[in-house]
Design a protein around this motif. Structure first.
Motif, PDB file in Angstrom:
ATOM      1  N   LYS A 125      16.594  93.338  78.911  1.00  0.00           N
ATOM      2  CA  LYS A 125      16.250  92.105  78.212  1.00  0.00           C
ATOM      3  C   LYS A 125      14.760  91.851  78.393  1.00  0.00           C
ATOM      4  O   LYS A 125      14.146  92.329  79.350  1.00  0.00           O
ATOM      5  CB  LYS A 125      17.035  90.912  78.764  1.00  0.00           C
ATOM      6  N   TYR A 126      14.191  91.090  77.458  1.00  0.00           N
ATOM      7  CA  TYR A 126      12.787  90.710  77.553  1.00  0.00           C
ATOM      8  C   TYR A 126      12.688  89.304  78.136  1.00  0.00           C
ATOM      9  O   TYR A 126      13.505  88.433  77.822  1.00  0.00           O
ATOM     10  CB  TYR A 126      12.125  90.766  76.179  1.00  0.00           C
ATOM     11  N   SER A 127      11.681  89.079  78.956  1.00  0.00           N
ATOM     12  CA  SER A 127      11.545  87.792  79.631  1.00  0.00           C
ATOM     13  C   SER A 127      11.274  86.642  78.667  1.00  0.00           C
ATOM     14  O   SER A 127      11.544  85.483  78.990  1.00  0.00           O
ATOM     15  CB  SER A 127      10.418  87.854  80.662  1.00  0.00           C
ATOM     16  N   ASP A 128      10.768  86.965  77.468  1.00  0.00           N
ATOM     17  CA  ASP A 128      10.449  85.906  76.497  1.00  0.00           C
ATOM     18  C   ASP A 128      11.299  85.991  75.235  1.00  0.00           C
ATOM     19  O   ASP A 128      10.907  85.504  74.185  1.00  0.00           O
ATOM     20  CB  ASP A 128       8.963  85.932  76.144  1.00  0.00           C
ATOM     21  N   GLY A 129      12.473  86.589  75.325  1.00  0.00           N
ATOM     22  CA  GLY A 129      13.387  86.589  74.191  1.00  0.00           C
ATOM     23  C   GLY A 129      13.495  87.922  73.480  1.00  0.00           C
ATOM     24  O   GLY A 129      12.636  88.795  73.610  1.00  0.00           O
ATOM     25  N   ALA A 130      14.571  88.073  72.721  1.00  0.00           N
ATOM     26  CA  ALA A 130      14.871  89.335  72.044  1.00  0.00           C
ATOM     27  C   ALA A 130      13.818  89.677  70.988  1.00  0.00           C
ATOM     28  O   ALA A 130      13.182  88.793  70.419  1.00  0.00           O
ATOM     29  CB  ALA A 130      16.250  89.254  71.393  1.00  0.00           C
ATOM     30  N   ASN A 153      17.845  94.470  83.488  1.00  0.00           N
ATOM     31  CA  ASN A 153      16.449  94.807  83.751  1.00  0.00           C
ATOM     32  C   ASN A 153      15.559  93.997  82.820  1.00  0.00           C
ATOM     33  O   ASN A 153      15.589  94.194  81.597  1.00  0.00           O
ATOM     34  CB  ASN A 153      16.223  96.304  83.543  1.00  0.00           C
ATOM     35  N   TYR A 154      14.771  93.089  83.388  1.00  0.00           N
ATOM     36  CA  TYR A 154      13.907  92.237  82.582  1.00  0.00           C
ATOM     37  C   TYR A 154      12.524  92.869  82.446  1.00  0.00           C
ATOM     38  O   TYR A 154      11.892  93.261  83.433  1.00  0.00           O
ATOM     39  CB  TYR A 154      13.793  90.843  83.206  1.00  0.00           C
ATOM     40  N   PHE A 155      12.083  92.971  81.209  1.00  0.00           N
ATOM     41  CA  PHE A 155      10.752  93.488  80.902  1.00  0.00           C
ATOM     42  C   PHE A 155       9.848  92.307  80.546  1.00  0.00           C
ATOM     43  O   PHE A 155      10.224  91.461  79.740  1.00  0.00           O
ATOM     44  CB  PHE A 155      10.813  94.479  79.744  1.00  0.00           C
ATOM     45  N   THR A 162      18.322  90.044  66.824  1.00  0.00           N
ATOM     46  CA  THR A 162      19.774  90.053  66.641  1.00  0.00           C
ATOM     47  C   THR A 162      20.494  90.384  67.949  1.00  0.00           C
ATOM     48  O   THR A 162      21.508  89.780  68.279  1.00  0.00           O
ATOM     49  CB  THR A 162      20.167  91.078  65.566  1.00  0.00           C
ATOM     50  N   TRP A 163      19.946  91.364  68.702  1.00  0.00           N
ATOM     51  CA  TRP A 163      20.624  91.823  69.900  1.00  0.00           C
ATOM     52  C   TRP A 163      20.094  91.078  71.123  1.00  0.00           C
ATOM     53  O   TRP A 163      18.901  91.087  71.393  1.00  0.00           O
ATOM     54  CB  TRP A 163      20.401  93.332  70.096  1.00  0.00           C
ATOM     55  N   PRO A 164      20.957  90.439  71.896  1.00  0.00           N
ATOM     56  CA  PRO A 164      20.498  89.733  73.101  1.00  0.00           C
ATOM     57  C   PRO A 164      20.009  90.691  74.189  1.00  0.00           C
ATOM     58  O   PRO A 164      19.305  90.299  75.104  1.00  0.00           O
ATOM     59  CB  PRO A 164      21.735  88.967  73.564  1.00  0.00           C
ATOM     60  N   ASP A 204       6.632  96.230  71.832  1.00  0.00           N
ATOM     61  CA  ASP A 204       7.395  95.679  70.714  1.00  0.00           C
ATOM     62  C   ASP A 204       6.665  95.923  69.399  1.00  0.00           C
ATOM     63  O   ASP A 204       5.463  96.216  69.368  1.00  0.00           O
ATOM     64  CB  ASP A 204       7.719  94.196  70.919  1.00  0.00           C
ATOM     65  N   LYS A 205       7.406  95.831  68.312  1.00  0.00           N
ATOM     66  CA  LYS A 205       6.879  96.127  66.986  1.00  0.00           C
ATOM     67  C   LYS A 205       6.658  94.829  66.228  1.00  0.00           C
ATOM     68  O   LYS A 205       7.595  94.208  65.743  1.00  0.00           O
ATOM     69  CB  LYS A 205       7.849  97.036  66.220  1.00  0.00           C
ATOM     70  N   LYS A 206       5.387  94.428  66.152  1.00  0.00           N
ATOM     71  CA  LYS A 206       5.003  93.213  65.443  1.00  0.00           C
ATOM     72  C   LYS A 206       3.934  93.565  64.411  1.00  0.00           C
ATOM     73  O   LYS A 206       2.969  94.263  64.722  1.00  0.00           O
ATOM     74  CB  LYS A 206       4.454  92.164  66.414  1.00  0.00           C
TER      75      LYS A 206
END
Length: 332
Positions: free
Chosen positions: A148-153, A193-195, A120-122, A172-174
């Motif tokens: 931000k994440y390099s491969d999307g929110a 800051n890209y992670f 939801t959050w960019p 991340d929580k998967k």
């Protein structure tokens, strides 16, 4: 935010097995209380992160999940009482605060990184503030970082700061396992800051923590945990953690001396339970650096009864969650 399925499944198991309540606040004889405690502050009903203080022995910092504000709380582990509330200024309104960690220069990092709708959050935020030298209610100005994440929110609940390098990482929580994301060598307060993902994590992670020497990474979920050899970020799985059964297990922290892992849960009067850390020691006569080992391989270092209870927990709650998800999906 509340994770209904996990909470209901874990609650069902606790009731069905009639497990004993968590231990009351206790002191280990040196005033540090690292044998576990209960958070008694009525304001703290969704404790979602935990970090052992660098400046104040026996103090653990925690925070609520969503719907609270820019606050962190210093809890005395010998009593379970809040001894200081810190309000951090200079930031926007927190959305979904999920994690807390302390870096090598006694700076507290707060991860506003939750996103229950998983995209939801960019962008999300990290807040950084100095750990106060005096424990009292106060306001401290914080620095806010856009992430931000390099491969999307995505959704995340685990943020850790390496105790030697100060580099920040997020997991991340998967449900089927996530990834360890590495941030820039130095965070920028003026840009994004890209992670980027650097390693797979075999767990539905709700929190994580570095050992004080930075050589181990402990990751917990609702029903278990894994510890990794840090290996310069090329993490290597070493074994399972002896995670206690909790209503909604959300947090983990090493004790300041690295011999214990403290596991926290959401809820009013929430328990924080202590277990021996892998490679740590439960013998107070040994040095803080730890001369013994409480775990090897995949055994996780628990007693036989705990392993058996854990196995039953995984089967029962796993089945309950699977069934609930199937019902939910059918109705959607």
């Amino acid at each position: 935010m509340r994770r209904f399925l996990a909470f209901l499944g874990a609650g069902f198991l606790v009731g069905a097995l009639a497990l004993p309540a968590a231990a009351a606040p206790s002191d280990d004889g040196d005033g540090k209380g690292d044998k576990g405690f209960t958070i008694t502050d009525s304001r703290i009903t969704e404790s979602s992160g935990l970090a052992a203080s660098h400046l104040h022995p026996g103090i653990y910092w925690t925070h609520n999940d969503s719907n609270d504000g820019p606050y962190i709380y210093a809890v005395d582990s010998s009593t379970g009482k809040t001894v200081a509330t810190v309000t951090f200024s200079g930031v926007g309104k927190p959305r979904d605060v999920e994690a807390i960690s302390i870096g090598p220069h006694n700076e507290i990092y707060v991860g506003d990184i939750g996103d229950n709708l998983d995209g939801t959050w960019p962008y999300v935020w990290i807040y950084k503030l100095p750990e106060p030298k005096v424990l009292k209610d106060q306001t401290i100005r914080a620095t806010q970082y856009v992430v931000k994440y390099s491969d999307g929110a995505r959704n995340a609940e685990s943020l850790v700061v390496h105790p030697k390098t100060g580099r920040v990482y997020i997991i991340d929580k998967k449900e089927d396992g996530g990834h360890l994301f590495e941030g820039p060598a130095t965070l920028s307060s003026s840009g994004t800051n890209y992670f980027k993902p650097i390693a797979a994590v075999d767990l539905w992670a709700t929190d994580a923590a570095f050992s004080p020497d930075g050589q181990q990474l402990a990751v917990r979920g609702y029903l278990g945990g894994i510890y990794y050899d840090w290996n310069g970020g090329r993490i290597k799985r070493e074994g399972r953690l002896d995670v206690p059964l909790q209503g909604q297990g959300e947090s983990v922290s090493y004790s300041a001396d690295g011999t214990k892992l403290l596991y926290g849960s959401e809820g009013a009067d929430s328990p924080v339970q202590a277990e021996d850390a892998p490679g740590g020691s439960s013998d107070s006569s040994k040095s803080p650096s730890g001369g013994g080992s409480s775990a090897s391989g995949d055994s996780g270092g628990g007693s036989g009864s705990n392993v058996k209870i854990g196995a039953v927990a995984v089967v029962v709650v796993g089945g309950a969650l699977f069934g609930l998800r199937r019902i939910t999906r059918r109705r959607s």
